[in-house]
Design an enzyme around this catalytic site. Structure first.
Site, PDB file in Angstrom:
ATOM      1  N   HIS A   1     -59.142  43.964  27.996  1.00  0.00           N
ATOM      2  CA  HIS A   1     -58.363  45.156  27.649  1.00  0.00           C
ATOM      3  C   HIS A   1     -59.343  46.324  27.525  1.00  0.00           C
ATOM      4  O   HIS A   1     -60.510  46.118  27.162  1.00  0.00           O
ATOM      5  CB  HIS A   1     -57.694  44.875  26.294  1.00  0.00           C
ATOM      6  CG  HIS A   1     -56.731  45.917  25.830  1.00  0.00           C
ATOM      7  ND1 HIS A   1     -57.120  47.099  25.240  1.00  0.00           N
ATOM      8  CD2 HIS A   1     -55.375  45.944  25.839  1.00  0.00           C
ATOM      9  CE1 HIS A   1     -56.053  47.809  24.912  1.00  0.00           C
ATOM     10  NE2 HIS A   1     -54.976  47.129  25.271  1.00  0.00           N
TER      11      HIS A   1
ATOM     12  N   ASP B   1     -62.060  38.916  21.355  1.00  0.00           N
ATOM     13  CA  ASP B   1     -60.903  39.768  21.110  1.00  0.00           C
ATOM     14  C   ASP B   1     -59.682  38.844  21.030  1.00  0.00           C
ATOM     15  O   ASP B   1     -59.213  38.331  22.040  1.00  0.00           O
ATOM     16  CB  ASP B   1     -60.785  40.775  22.263  1.00  0.00           C
ATOM     17  CG  ASP B   1     -59.481  41.567  22.235  1.00  0.00           C
ATOM     18  OD1 ASP B   1     -58.630  41.305  21.363  1.00  0.00           O
ATOM     19  OD2 ASP B   1     -59.314  42.446  23.106  1.00  0.00           O
TER      20      ASP B   1
ATOM     21  N   GLN C   1     -54.310  38.866  21.380  1.00  0.00           N
ATOM     22  CA  GLN C   1     -53.163  38.169  21.976  1.00  0.00           C
ATOM     23  C   GLN C   1     -53.132  36.685  21.624  1.00  0.00           C
ATOM     24  O   GLN C   1     -52.290  35.951  22.134  1.00  0.00           O
ATOM     25  CB  GLN C   1     -53.186  38.317  23.504  1.00  0.00           C
ATOM     26  CG  GLN C   1     -53.004  39.726  23.997  1.00  0.00           C
ATOM     27  CD  GLN C   1     -51.622  40.294  23.670  1.00  0.00           C
ATOM     28  OE1 GLN C   1     -50.678  39.567  23.362  1.00  0.00           O
ATOM     29  NE2 GLN C   1     -51.511  41.609  23.717  1.00  0.00           N
TER      30      GLN C   1
ATOM     31  N   LYS D   1     -49.194  42.801  16.227  1.00  0.00           N
ATOM     32  CA  LYS D   1     -48.872  41.768  17.228  1.00  0.00           C
ATOM     33  C   LYS D   1     -48.706  40.420  16.527  1.00  0.00           C
ATOM     34  O   LYS D   1     -48.577  39.386  17.154  1.00  0.00           O
ATOM     35  CB  LYS D   1     -49.992  41.661  18.263  1.00  0.00           C
ATOM     36  CG  LYS D   1     -50.202  42.939  19.082  1.00  0.00           C
ATOM     37  CD  LYS D   1     -51.354  42.735  20.041  1.00  0.00           C
ATOM     38  CE  LYS D   1     -51.915  44.031  20.582  1.00  0.00           C
ATOM     39  NZ  LYS D   1     -51.057  44.697  21.555  1.00  0.00           N
TER      40      LYS D   1
HETATM   41  N1  PMP Z   1     -57.086  43.671  23.079  1.00  0.00           N
HETATM   42  C1  PMP Z   1     -56.015  43.100  23.639  1.00  0.00           C
HETATM   43  C2  PMP Z   1     -56.185  41.836  24.425  1.00  0.00           C
HETATM   44  C3  PMP Z   1     -54.761  43.686  23.478  1.00  0.00           C
HETATM   45  O1  PMP Z   1     -53.680  43.116  24.038  1.00  0.00           O
HETATM   46  C4  PMP Z   1     -54.634  44.885  22.726  1.00  0.00           C
HETATM   47  C5  PMP Z   1     -53.296  45.554  22.525  1.00  0.00           C
HETATM   48  N2  PMP Z   1     -52.570  45.766  23.684  1.00  0.00           N
HETATM   49  C6  PMP Z   1     -55.781  45.419  22.161  1.00  0.00           C
HETATM   50  C7  PMP Z   1     -56.989  44.792  22.358  1.00  0.00           C
HETATM   51  C8  PMP Z   1     -55.750  46.669  21.350  1.00  0.00           C
HETATM   52  O2  PMP Z   1     -55.035  46.465  20.169  1.00  0.00           O
HETATM   53  P1  PMP Z   1     -54.653  47.703  19.221  1.00  0.00           P
HETATM   54  O3  PMP Z   1     -53.962  48.692  20.102  1.00  0.00           O
HETATM   55  O4  PMP Z   1     -53.752  47.090  18.198  1.00  0.00           O
HETATM   56  O5  PMP Z   1     -55.923  48.221  18.651  1.00  0.00           O
END
Ligand code: PMP
Length: 408
Positions: free
Chosen positions: A125, A202, A205, A228
């Site tokens: 991400h 990270d 998910q 999430k």
């Molecule tokens: N890493 C992953 C794999 C994600 O799916 C997300 C959210 N889409 C994030 C990081 C970022 O999370 P946040 O927007 O809650 O900081």
């Protein structure tokens, strides 16, 4: 292992029963972006606001004490949830993005120098790319990328070949938000540790969908977001190994992160407070604690089993539709399906599904390098939670068939 009683559990989520979209019952398949909050979390937040709210740590009065206890016990709840050794290894942040930035600044700026290298995967991400890129620009370091194959699995031989004496950190996602791939993080951490390199995982998910044990994984950092995880926005977690956190520089300066301040010299507080400058997100932390308790009581093995059955059903039915291409077919996947329908633009698919009351996400999912790898600008992404039903999957399939016919 207890099974999920999905109909009963749906009753725990007010929004699932209340919202109509174009006169239809909401079918919420955007859980990878944000999941919904059960009533116990909403009520816990309301109770905190009605009966317990005050600023924490610095007060001697009753309410400050109550709020401090609520906040710190949420930390213990999270510690148990991920099986960290000590509460002080659990740092409240505003989310995964904030947690990764904290490591990039607090650890990266102290330990990464010119010519050093950071290994990331092609499926990250943007939250686990951009902070490292900013660090590399500042320090004259560089990023090395673990390639992903056609199915969406990382090339582990190529990964092992990326290490050299300049490697300072590995940053990998536990589960890809765009493809659903569950990466073999435990094995990948062992590979890095054999070469003395720390690993940030990270887990944005992953934590809501399978049991995570940071000691069993042996990771050095693990990050995730409350929203999430059936909790509120504005809260996230950085787990860090105490020995590393102690060596790190604070990211933000201000109140609560100090032991003493003078204009000559400031002495920093101990962990975790060193990384929680200013008034923290107390109410969201309390809400996250309640969400973690709710999910723990359900049991992640049961949650995972139900979501896997939804994934298998959806994959089988969507694959059978001519013109549907599923992007990400790894052997080990979480309940996320990215797909496209022939050459219909994903945004059109998303808004036609919305007409049927079905919420999915369309776009690049903040993972543009993955989209580039598959030669698509965007995908449609359906992501499931334990409160989704087989009937909802079937409704998605029928709607996709309808869209397919419209564009034939
Ligand atoms: N890493 C992953 C794999 C994600 O799916 C997300 C959210 N889409 C994030 C990081 C970022 O999370 P946040 O927007 O809650 O900081």
């Amino acid at each position: 292992m207890s099974m999920i009683d999905v109909e009963r559990l749906r009753g725990d989520f007010p929004i699932l029963g209340e919202v109509k979209v174009h006169g239809r019952d909401l079918i919420y398949l955007d859980n990878a972006a944000s999941s919904q909050m059960p009533r116990v979390v909403i009520e816990r937040i309301a109770r905190y606001q009605c009966e317990e709210h005050a600023n924490i740590h610095r007060g001697v009065h009753h309410l400050s004490d109550v709020a401090t206890t609520a906040y710190e016990s949420a930390r213990s709840t999270v510690r148990r949830f991920i099986n960290a050794r000590e509460d002080r290894e659990v740092i409240f942040t505003s989310g995964t993005t904030d947690a990764i930035n904290l490591v990039a600044h607090g650890w990266g700026r102290a330990f990464v120098g010119a010519g050093d290298e950071i290994i990331l995967s092609e499926v990250e991400h943007h939250a686990n790319i951009v902070p490292w890129q900013m660090l590399c620009e500042e320090k004259g370091a560089r990023i090395r990328v673990i390639p992903v194959d056609e199915r969406g699995e990382l090339d582990l031989d190529a990964y092992a070949g990326l290490f050299n004496e300049r490697t300072r950190l590995v940053g990998i996602t536990h589960v890809s938000n765009a493809l659903g791939t569950v990466n073999p993080v435990r094995e990948m951490i062992a590979t890095a540790h054999a070469r003395g390199v720390p690993v940030l995982v990270d887990g944005a998910q992953a934590v809501a969908h399978e049991p995570v044990d940071v000691q069993a994984l042996d990771c050095d950092f693990y990050t995730f977001s409350g929203h999430k995880l059936y909790g509120p926005t504005g809260i996230g977690i950085l787990y860090g190994r105490a020995a590393l956190l102690e060596k790190m520089r604070p990211f933000k300066g201000g109140g609560d992160m100090i032991l003493s301040v003078s204009f000559e010299k400031t002495t920093y507080n101990t962990i975790p407070h060193k990384f929680e400058a200013g008034t923290p997100p107390i109410m969201p932390a309390v809400g996250l604690g309640a969400a973690v308790e709710y999910l723990s009581a359900l049991g992640l093995p049961a949650v995972a089993a139900w979501e896997q059955s939804l994934l298998a059903h959806a994959t089988e039915r969507l694959t059978a539709i001519e013109g549907v291409r599923i992007i990400g077919t790894a052997r080990h996947k979480a309940a996320v399906i990215s797909f496209n329908i022939a050459d219909v633009h994903p945004h059109d698919v998303g808004s036609l599904l919305n007409d049927e009351g079905i919420a999915v996400r369309t776009g690049h999912h903040c993972a543009q390098p993955v989209m580039k790898r598959y030669g698509v600008p965007a995908t449609v992404r359906a992501s499931f939670a334990f409160y989704n039903t087989r009937a909802e999957v079937d409704a998605l399939v029928v709607a996709v068939q309808k869209i397919r016919r419209l564009f034939e």
